[in-house]
Every structure is written in C-alpha cells, then in structure tokens.
Design an enzyme around this catalytic site. Structure first.
Site, PDB file in Angstrom:
ATOM      1  N   ASP A 105       0.840  -1.202   0.000  1.00  0.00           N
ATOM      2  CA  ASP A 105       0.000   0.000   0.000  1.00  0.00           C
ATOM      3  C   ASP A 105       0.879   1.258   0.000  1.00  0.00           C
ATOM      4  O   ASP A 105       0.370   2.379  -0.084  1.00  0.00           O
ATOM      5  CB  ASP A 105      -1.015  -0.002   1.159  1.00  0.00           C
ATOM      6  CG  ASP A 105      -0.368   0.052   2.532  1.00  0.00           C
ATOM      7  OD1 ASP A 105       0.868  -0.065   2.619  1.00  0.00           O
ATOM      8  OD2 ASP A 105      -1.111   0.200   3.532  1.00  0.00           O
ATOM      9  N   SER A 106       2.209   1.048   0.036  1.00  0.00           N
ATOM     10  CA  SER A 106       3.138   2.160  -0.167  1.00  0.00           C
ATOM     11  C   SER A 106       2.904   2.807  -1.530  1.00  0.00           C
ATOM     12  O   SER A 106       3.372   3.922  -1.781  1.00  0.00           O
ATOM     13  CB  SER A 106       4.585   1.663  -0.075  1.00  0.00           C
ATOM     14  OG  SER A 106       4.783   0.532  -0.900  1.00  0.00           O
ATOM     15  N   ASP A 164      -1.147  -6.380  -0.398  1.00  0.00           N
ATOM     16  CA  ASP A 164      -1.095  -5.711   0.904  1.00  0.00           C
ATOM     17  C   ASP A 164      -2.479  -5.180   1.263  1.00  0.00           C
ATOM     18  O   ASP A 164      -3.071  -4.403   0.497  1.00  0.00           O
ATOM     19  CB  ASP A 164      -0.093  -4.553   0.792  1.00  0.00           C
ATOM     20  CG  ASP A 164       0.418  -4.087   2.137  1.00  0.00           C
ATOM     21  OD1 ASP A 164       0.158  -4.755   3.150  1.00  0.00           O
ATOM     22  OD2 ASP A 164       1.112  -3.051   2.159  1.00  0.00           O
ATOM     23  N   LYS A 180      -0.739  -9.616   2.891  1.00  0.00           N
ATOM     24  CA  LYS A 180      -0.043  -9.119   4.084  1.00  0.00           C
ATOM     25  C   LYS A 180      -0.979  -8.178   4.815  1.00  0.00           C
ATOM     26  O   LYS A 180      -1.743  -7.441   4.180  1.00  0.00           O
ATOM     27  CB  LYS A 180       1.238  -8.365   3.697  1.00  0.00           C
ATOM     28  CG  LYS A 180       1.922  -7.714   4.891  1.00  0.00           C
ATOM     29  CD  LYS A 180       3.241  -7.071   4.529  1.00  0.00           C
ATOM     30  CE  LYS A 180       3.115  -5.650   4.027  1.00  0.00           C
ATOM     31  NZ  LYS A 180       2.520  -4.701   4.994  1.00  0.00           N
ATOM     32  N   GLU A 221      -1.020  -5.543   8.518  1.00  0.00           N
ATOM     33  CA  GLU A 221      -0.215  -4.967   9.595  1.00  0.00           C
ATOM     34  C   GLU A 221      -0.788  -5.376  10.944  1.00  0.00           C
ATOM     35  O   GLU A 221      -1.991  -5.361  11.151  1.00  0.00           O
ATOM     36  CB  GLU A 221      -0.188  -3.435   9.457  1.00  0.00           C
ATOM     37  CG  GLU A 221       0.533  -2.988   8.196  1.00  0.00           C
ATOM     38  CD  GLU A 221       0.666  -1.468   8.074  1.00  0.00           C
ATOM     39  OE1 GLU A 221       0.380  -0.744   9.032  1.00  0.00           O
ATOM     40  OE2 GLU A 221       1.093  -1.022   6.986  1.00  0.00           O
ATOM     41  N   GLU A 238       9.538  -4.333  10.443  1.00  0.00           N
ATOM     42  CA  GLU A 238       9.923  -3.023   9.895  1.00  0.00           C
ATOM     43  C   GLU A 238      10.495  -2.113  10.981  1.00  0.00           C
ATOM     44  O   GLU A 238       9.883  -1.927  12.050  1.00  0.00           O
ATOM     45  CB  GLU A 238       8.702  -2.352   9.242  1.00  0.00           C
ATOM     46  CG  GLU A 238       9.060  -0.982   8.660  1.00  0.00           C
ATOM     47  CD  GLU A 238       8.023  -0.414   7.700  1.00  0.00           C
ATOM     48  OE1 GLU A 238       7.017  -1.088   7.415  1.00  0.00           O
ATOM     49  OE2 GLU A 238       8.230   0.722   7.226  1.00  0.00           O
TER      50      GLU A 238
END
Ligand code: KIV
Length: 266
Positions: free
Chosen positions: A45-46, A84, A114, A116, A183
C-alpha cells in the site's frame, strides 16, 4: 523455473538461504522484478505514496489495491505475489478481513496477503488461513498506525517494547502466518525474533539477520525523492536518467531533429 510458493519461503529459511523481495505496483516493473529472479513481490500500500503521490498510505482503497495487484499478477511468472491489505480493509471485523483478503486471491491473482499487526489481528489471521489464504503478518513500524505512533519512528527501543514485539511475533506465528515482516526495529531484536520463529522473517530496516529482505522498489531505483529512510540503499537513479531522456526528446522536437527520415513513412 516453477512458481515460488509459501513452502519455498519456509524451505529457504531451513536451508539458511536468503529470501529476496521488492514491491511492485504495475506490469512493466513487476515484469522486471520477476525477471531478476526475486522470490516475492509485495504489492504494497506504499503505492499510495510512491505512485499516487499521497502524504501517507491511509487513503488507499481496496479497489485500488486490486487494480494494481491485477497488473502485477499479469506480469509475474515465478515470484510469489503478495497483496497488501489497505487501511480499514480488515481492522473493523474478521469478516471484512476474510472477504477482502479473498478478493486479492480471487480477483487479483495474488497467492498471499499481508496485513499490519500481530496480536490484535491474530483472530483475523486464523480466519484467513482457515479460508486457505496465506498471510504475512507485519510488526514493528506499521505505517497504517502513524497517528498512534506519532510518525515513522523506529520501534522496539525499550525493553518493554521489545518484549511486546517478541510476544507479537509468536502470536502471529501461532495464528498461522506463513511469514513475518519486521519493519524499523533494532538489529538485535530482529535477530532474536528470527532465531525464535520457525516461519521466515522479512526485514525492512531490521538489519541483516532476518531470513529475507524487502524494500520499496521506487526507493531502490531512485523514483521517490520526498524522503529516503535510513534503511534504504539506492541502486540506481531512474529519475535523473528519465529526466535526461525527456529533456533530450524535448530539445530534438524543438530543433526539428525528431522525427527524422528514419522515423517517418514514405
Ligand atoms: O506497503 C509496503 O510497501 C510495505 C513495506 C514495508 C514493504 O508494507
């Protein structure tokens, strides 16, 4: 070369071979990353920041992630494609998590997702893996939590925070995650987590002892200039190269050097 699976990720950890990953968000770059032989491609999602020009990743939507993941999946022959899960695609309920993770697999051709979080998403991870959706968990600096964290800060600096992150890592593994992204955490903490877990750890700003590494492609090739985190190593400057090419084209058009006969029809 056969398609890389989550079992190959695990095998690499047991054989002490490093897992290589980068992000990609579209067909041409995914094709290049895949051709380079990387093990995994994260459609992160970056993309909100490096492709859409947003301030942070929070506004990125599920539909946008599906759009980009489709382009990546279309290009990839070997790498494991991981979608993501964007902000608010799983936080509100386990049902949201399963349904949206399922979209990455069913509509976008990803082989895993993925999300978070560690302990707070354990039940989500369990439900997703029960639905045969492989999940990579992500702890440490989690960019979707910037407002709680007060910015993009290194995590796990105190003894208490380290203890919590080690616990989170185990909870994610026990919940069924096939890998854990770490991270922006101290080297020794990442090393300890990597040693304690049976599943592979993928580091970004977590030092050299993780089982694998991931970086944001646009940082690596010099296409994102707004800020460069300390953990990034730039391997090319595509912004400068592209600018040079475009300026040459402009000059050629202005000086009538392009098109020449070679690019014209008789
Ligand atoms: O969105 C993303 O690209 C990420 C990075 C940490 C790899 O999650």
């Amino acid at each position: 070369m056969p398609k890389i699976t989550i079992q190959d990720f695990l095998k690499k950890k047991t054989e002490k071979k490093k897992i290589t990953m980068l992000t990609a968000y579209d067909y041409p770059f995914a094709q290049i990353v895949d051709e380079a032989g990387l093990d995994g491609i994260l459609v992160g999602d970056s993309l909100g920041m490096v492709v859409q020009g947003l301030e942070n990743t929070l506004p990125v939507t599920m539909d946008e992630m599906i759009y980009h993941t489709k382009m990546v999946s279309r290009a990839v022959k070997n790498a494991l494609v991981i979608g993501d899960m964007p902000f608010m695609s799983y936080q509100a309920s386990i049902e949201d998590a399963v349904r949206n993770a399922g979209r990455f697999i069913k509509e976008a051709g990803a082989s895993a997702v993925k999300l978070e979080g560690g302990a707070e998403v354990a039940e989500h991870i369990k439900a997703m893996t029960r639905s045969d959706i492989p999940v990579m968990a992500h702890i440490g600096l989690t960019p979707q939590s910037i407002h709680r964290m007060g910015g993009y800060k290194v995590q796990g600096k105190t003894e208490e925070a380290q203890k919590k992150l080690i616990e989170e890592a185990h909870v994610a593994e026990d919940a069924g995650a096939f890998a854990l992204l770490l991270e922006a955490i101290p080297i020794d903490l990442a090393k300890k987590i990597t040693k304690e877990l049976a599943i592979p750890t993928i580091g970004i700003g977590a030092g050299p002892f993780c089982d694998g590494q991931v970086l944001v492609l646009h940082d690596v090739i010099g296409l994102f200039e707004r800020f460069t985190p300390k953990f990034v190593k730039r391997y090319a400057n595509l912004k400068a190269e592209t600018l040079k090419a475009i300026k040459s084209y402009k000059e050629d058009v202005e000086n009538s050097a392009f098109p020449s006969e070679k690019q014209s029809f008789k």
